[in-house]
Scaffold this motif. Structure first.
Motif, PDB file in Angstrom:
ATOM      1  N   ALA A  88       1.014  -1.424  -0.162  1.00 12.43           N
ATOM      2  CA  ALA A  88       0.133   0.136   0.015  1.00 12.43           C
ATOM      3  C   ALA A  88       0.804   1.430  -0.056  1.00 12.43           C
ATOM      4  CB  ALA A  88      -0.919  -0.174   1.185  1.00 12.43           C
ATOM      5  N   PRO A  89       0.593   2.048  -0.811  1.00 10.35           N
ATOM      6  CA  PRO A  89       1.371   3.405  -0.828  1.00 10.35           C
ATOM      7  C   PRO A  89       1.898   4.164   0.574  1.00 10.35           C
ATOM      8  CG  PRO A  89      -0.418   3.551  -2.519  1.00 10.35           C
ATOM      9  CD  PRO A  89      -0.618   2.339  -1.813  1.00 10.35           C
ATOM     10  N   ASP A  90       0.596   4.277   1.416  1.00  5.85           N
ATOM     11  CA  ASP A  90       0.873   4.712   2.727  1.00  5.85           C
ATOM     12  C   ASP A  90       1.697   4.005   3.532  1.00  5.85           C
ATOM     13  OD1 ASP A  90      -1.058   2.959   2.786  1.00  5.85           O
ATOM     14  OD2 ASP A  90      -1.720   3.651   4.716  1.00  5.85           O
ATOM     15  N   ARG A  91       2.291   2.440   3.188  1.00  5.72           N
ATOM     16  CA  ARG A  91       3.228   1.750   3.844  1.00  5.72           C
ATOM     17  C   ARG A  91       4.533   1.543   3.273  1.00  5.72           C
ATOM     18  NH1 ARG A  91       0.402  -2.380   7.638  1.00  5.72           N
ATOM     19  NH2 ARG A  91       2.561  -2.647   7.978  1.00  5.72           N
ATOM     20  N   MET A  92       4.670   2.283   1.986  1.00  2.00           N
ATOM     21  CA  MET A  92       5.954   2.470   1.507  1.00  2.00           C
ATOM     22  C   MET A  92       7.011   3.122   2.049  1.00  2.00           C
ATOM     23  SD  MET A  92       5.316   2.230  -2.585  1.00  2.00           S
ATOM     24  CE  MET A  92       4.434   1.084  -3.517  1.00  2.00           C
ATOM     25  N   THR A  93       8.285   2.606   2.098  1.00  8.33           N
ATOM     26  CA  THR A  93       9.291   3.758   2.724  1.00  8.33           C
ATOM     27  C   THR A  93       9.435   4.579   1.336  1.00  8.33           C
ATOM     28  OG1 THR A  93      11.026   2.242   1.722  1.00  8.33           O
ATOM     29  CG2 THR A  93      10.378   1.613   3.824  1.00  8.33           C
ATOM     30  N   GLU A  94      10.190   5.674   1.622  1.00  3.86           N
ATOM     31  CA  GLU A  94      10.457   6.661   0.806  1.00  3.86           C
ATOM     32  C   GLU A  94      11.408   5.937  -0.493  1.00  3.86           C
ATOM     33  OE1 GLU A  94      10.572  10.070  -1.354  1.00  3.86           O
ATOM     34  OE2 GLU A  94       9.464   9.744   0.351  1.00  3.86           O
ATOM     35  N   ALA A  95      12.389   4.924  -0.422  1.00  2.00           N
ATOM     36  CA  ALA A  95      13.172   4.312  -1.347  1.00  2.00           C
ATOM     37  C   ALA A  95      12.023   3.442  -2.147  1.00  2.00           C
ATOM     38  CB  ALA A  95      14.100   3.474  -0.762  1.00  2.00           C
ATOM     39  N   GLN A  96      11.216   2.927  -1.536  1.00  4.49           N
ATOM     40  CA  GLN A  96      10.147   1.995  -2.413  1.00  4.49           C
ATOM     41  C   GLN A  96       9.307   2.864  -3.257  1.00  4.49           C
ATOM     42  OE1 GLN A  96       8.311   0.236   1.071  1.00  4.49           O
ATOM     43  NE2 GLN A  96       9.450  -2.008   0.687  1.00  4.49           N
ATOM     44  N   ARG A  97       8.750   3.976  -2.585  1.00  6.29           N
ATOM     45  CA  ARG A  97       8.019   5.124  -3.644  1.00  6.29           C
ATOM     46  C   ARG A  97       9.141   5.540  -4.641  1.00  6.29           C
ATOM     47  NH1 ARG A  97       5.693   6.447   1.328  1.00  6.29           N
ATOM     48  NH2 ARG A  97       7.442   7.893   2.085  1.00  6.29           N
ATOM     49  N   LYS A  98      10.082   5.885  -4.539  1.00  2.73           N
ATOM     50  CA  LYS A  98      10.763   6.218  -5.500  1.00  2.73           C
ATOM     51  C   LYS A  98      11.274   5.082  -6.512  1.00  2.73           C
ATOM     52  CE  LYS A  98      13.490   9.963  -3.090  1.00  2.73           C
ATOM     53  NZ  LYS A  98      14.783  10.074  -2.552  1.00  2.73           N
ATOM     54  N   ALA A  99      11.575   3.853  -6.397  1.00  5.33           N
ATOM     55  CA  ALA A  99      11.592   2.610  -7.180  1.00  5.33           C
ATOM     56  C   ALA A  99      10.440   2.549  -7.915  1.00  5.33           C
ATOM     57  CB  ALA A  99      11.787   1.437  -6.084  1.00  5.33           C
ATOM     58  N   ALA A 100       8.952   2.475  -7.118  1.00  6.94           N
ATOM     59  CA  ALA A 100       7.753   2.340  -7.926  1.00  6.94           C
ATOM     60  C   ALA A 100       7.578   3.627  -9.014  1.00  6.94           C
ATOM     61  CB  ALA A 100       6.792   2.229  -6.784  1.00  6.94           C
ATOM     62  N   ALA A 101       7.857   4.779  -8.643  1.00  5.91           N
ATOM     63  CA  ALA A 101       7.908   5.789  -9.632  1.00  5.91           C
ATOM     64  C   ALA A 101       8.694   5.662 -10.588  1.00  5.91           C
ATOM     65  CB  ALA A 101       8.120   7.040  -8.913  1.00  5.91           C
ATOM     66  N   ALA A 102      10.036   5.197 -10.442  1.00  5.80           N
ATOM     67  CA  ALA A 102      10.822   4.778 -11.619  1.00  5.80           C
ATOM     68  C   ALA A 102      10.366   3.755 -12.400  1.00  5.80           C
ATOM     69  CB  ALA A 102      12.228   4.659 -11.046  1.00  5.80           C
ATOM     70  N   PHE A 103       9.871   2.748 -11.852  1.00  9.43           N
ATOM     71  CA  PHE A 103       9.058   1.750 -12.661  1.00  9.43           C
ATOM     72  C   PHE A 103       8.080   2.306 -13.562  1.00  9.43           C
ATOM     73  CE2 PHE A 103       6.311  -1.890 -13.580  1.00  9.43           C
ATOM     74  CZ  PHE A 103       7.167  -2.857 -13.888  1.00  9.43           C
ATOM     75  N   ARG A 104       7.403   2.999 -12.921  1.00 15.16           N
ATOM     76  CA  ARG A 104       5.919   3.548 -13.863  1.00 15.16           C
ATOM     77  C   ARG A 104       6.432   4.409 -14.857  1.00 15.16           C
ATOM     78  NH1 ARG A 104       3.534   3.547  -8.672  1.00 15.16           N
ATOM     79  NH2 ARG A 104       4.631   5.559  -8.081  1.00 15.16           N
ATOM     80  N   GLU A 105       7.698   5.207 -14.452  1.00 17.04           N
ATOM     81  CA  GLU A 105       8.168   5.873 -15.748  1.00 17.04           C
ATOM     82  C   GLU A 105       8.605   5.025 -16.834  1.00 17.04           C
ATOM     83  OE1 GLU A 105      11.796   9.216 -16.126  1.00 17.04           O
ATOM     84  OE2 GLU A 105      10.565   9.188 -14.088  1.00 17.04           O
ATOM     85  N   ASP A 106       9.351   4.116 -16.261  1.00 17.72           N
ATOM     86  CA  ASP A 106      10.018   3.386 -17.488  1.00 17.72           C
ATOM     87  C   ASP A 106       8.849   2.432 -18.326  1.00 17.72           C
ATOM     88  OD1 ASP A 106      12.512   2.246 -18.696  1.00 17.72           O
ATOM     89  OD2 ASP A 106      11.490   0.378 -17.824  1.00 17.72           O
ATOM     90  N   ARG A 107       7.790   1.855 -17.552  1.00 17.99           N
ATOM     91  CA  ARG A 107       6.964   0.848 -18.213  1.00 17.99           C
ATOM     92  C   ARG A 107       5.592   1.441 -18.519  1.00 17.99           C
ATOM     93  NH1 ARG A 107       9.752  -4.183 -17.728  1.00 17.99           N
ATOM     94  NH2 ARG A 107      11.920  -3.531 -18.077  1.00 17.99           N
ATOM     95  N   HIS A 108       5.207   2.687 -17.770  1.00 15.71           N
ATOM     96  CA  HIS A 108       4.027   3.209 -17.578  1.00 15.71           C
ATOM     97  C   HIS A 108       2.947   2.316 -17.222  1.00 15.71           C
ATOM     98  CE1 HIS A 108       6.021   5.982 -20.495  1.00 15.71           C
ATOM     99  NE2 HIS A 108       6.469   4.842 -21.353  1.00 15.71           N
ATOM    100  N   ARG A 109       3.260   1.607 -16.242  1.00 20.56           N
ATOM    101  CA  ARG A 109       2.245   0.868 -15.402  1.00 20.56           C
ATOM    102  C   ARG A 109       2.936   0.684 -14.027  1.00 20.56           C
ATOM    103  NH1 ARG A 109       1.608  -5.023 -17.251  1.00 20.56           N
ATOM    104  NH2 ARG A 109       0.664  -5.315 -15.366  1.00 20.56           N
ATOM    105  N   ASP A 110       2.071   0.101 -12.932  1.00 23.56           N
ATOM    106  CA  ASP A 110       2.507   0.013 -11.869  1.00 23.56           C
ATOM    107  C   ASP A 110       3.185  -1.227 -11.666  1.00 23.56           C
ATOM    108  OD1 ASP A 110       1.464   2.125 -10.543  1.00 23.56           O
ATOM    109  OD2 ASP A 110      -0.545   1.090  -9.951  1.00 23.56           O
ATOM    110  N   PRO A 111       4.298  -1.515 -10.683  1.00 25.43           N
ATOM    111  CA  PRO A 111       4.819  -2.883 -10.719  1.00 25.43           C
ATOM    112  C   PRO A 111       4.057  -4.033 -10.322  1.00 25.43           C
ATOM    113  CG  PRO A 111       5.820  -0.910  -9.219  1.00 25.43           C
ATOM    114  CD  PRO A 111       4.421  -0.547  -9.790  1.00 25.43           C
ATOM    115  N   TYR A 112       4.302  -4.986 -11.131  1.00 22.67           N
ATOM    116  CA  TYR A 112       3.335  -6.272 -11.235  1.00 22.67           C
ATOM    117  C   TYR A 112       4.265  -7.473 -10.882  1.00 22.67           C
ATOM    118  CZ  TYR A 112       5.172  -6.388 -15.950  1.00 22.67           C
ATOM    119  OH  TYR A 112       5.914  -6.520 -16.946  1.00 22.67           O
ATOM    120  N   ALA A 113       3.751  -8.620 -10.831  1.00 25.22           N
ATOM    121  CA  ALA A 113       4.251  -9.809 -10.833  1.00 25.22           C
ATOM    122  C   ALA A 113       5.717  -9.905  -9.909  1.00 25.22           C
ATOM    123  CB  ALA A 113       4.613 -10.241 -12.176  1.00 25.22           C
TER     124      ALA A 113
END
Length: 135
Positions: free
Chosen positions: A28-53
């Motif tokens: 859940a976004p509210d349970r992510m650390t700052e590093a996890q939020r940055k990693a998820a944002a980098a993933f979305r920027e690269d793949r145009h979707r949320d992290p999966y699988a």
């Protein structure tokens, strides 16, 4: 009597066990650390979707997400350009063999359409999926 009860007991335990739950589901976004939020944002920027699988598991170690995205993009680029040692057809064949051997259904699902596109025959994929030696 014990020979009959044991299989019934085992069957009841297996039927009652929870099923269909992902081992490492989304965080859940509210349970992510700052590093996890940055990693998820980098993933979305690269793949145009949320992290999966399997990427959901990598989010538990956010330092690896961006480097792994780069490695995966590079490998896929080499395969798709036909610059690898194997043709795209043989590369996907090898990936599907490994996916089936290790029961990696996510890996199979991520590559089965690409294997068809690369020219892997349906009967070969069916044999692999069923655990048989392909024709």
């Amino acid at each position: 009597m014990k020979k009959v009860l044991l299989p019934i007991l085992v069957a009841l335990v297996l039927v009652a066990a929870p099923r269909g739950q992902e081992r490492l589901g989304p965080i859940a976004p509210d349970r992510m650390t700052e590093a996890q939020r940055k990693a998820a944002a980098a993933f979305r920027e690269d793949r145009h979707r949320d992290p999966y699988a399997f990427w959901l598991g990598y989010l538990r170690i956010p330092e690896v997400v961006v480097p792994f995205l780069g490695v995966q993009s590079y490998v896929h680029g080499v395969m798709e350009a036909g610059k690898g040692a194997l043709s795209p057809k043989l590369a996907h064949f090898a990936i599907l063999i490994a996916a089936r051997h290790w029961t990696q259904n996510v890996l199979w699902q991520l590559h089965d359409a690409s294997a068809v596109k690369a020219g892997l025959e349906h009967d070969v994929m069916l044999a692999l999926a069923e655990g048989r030696r392909p024709p």
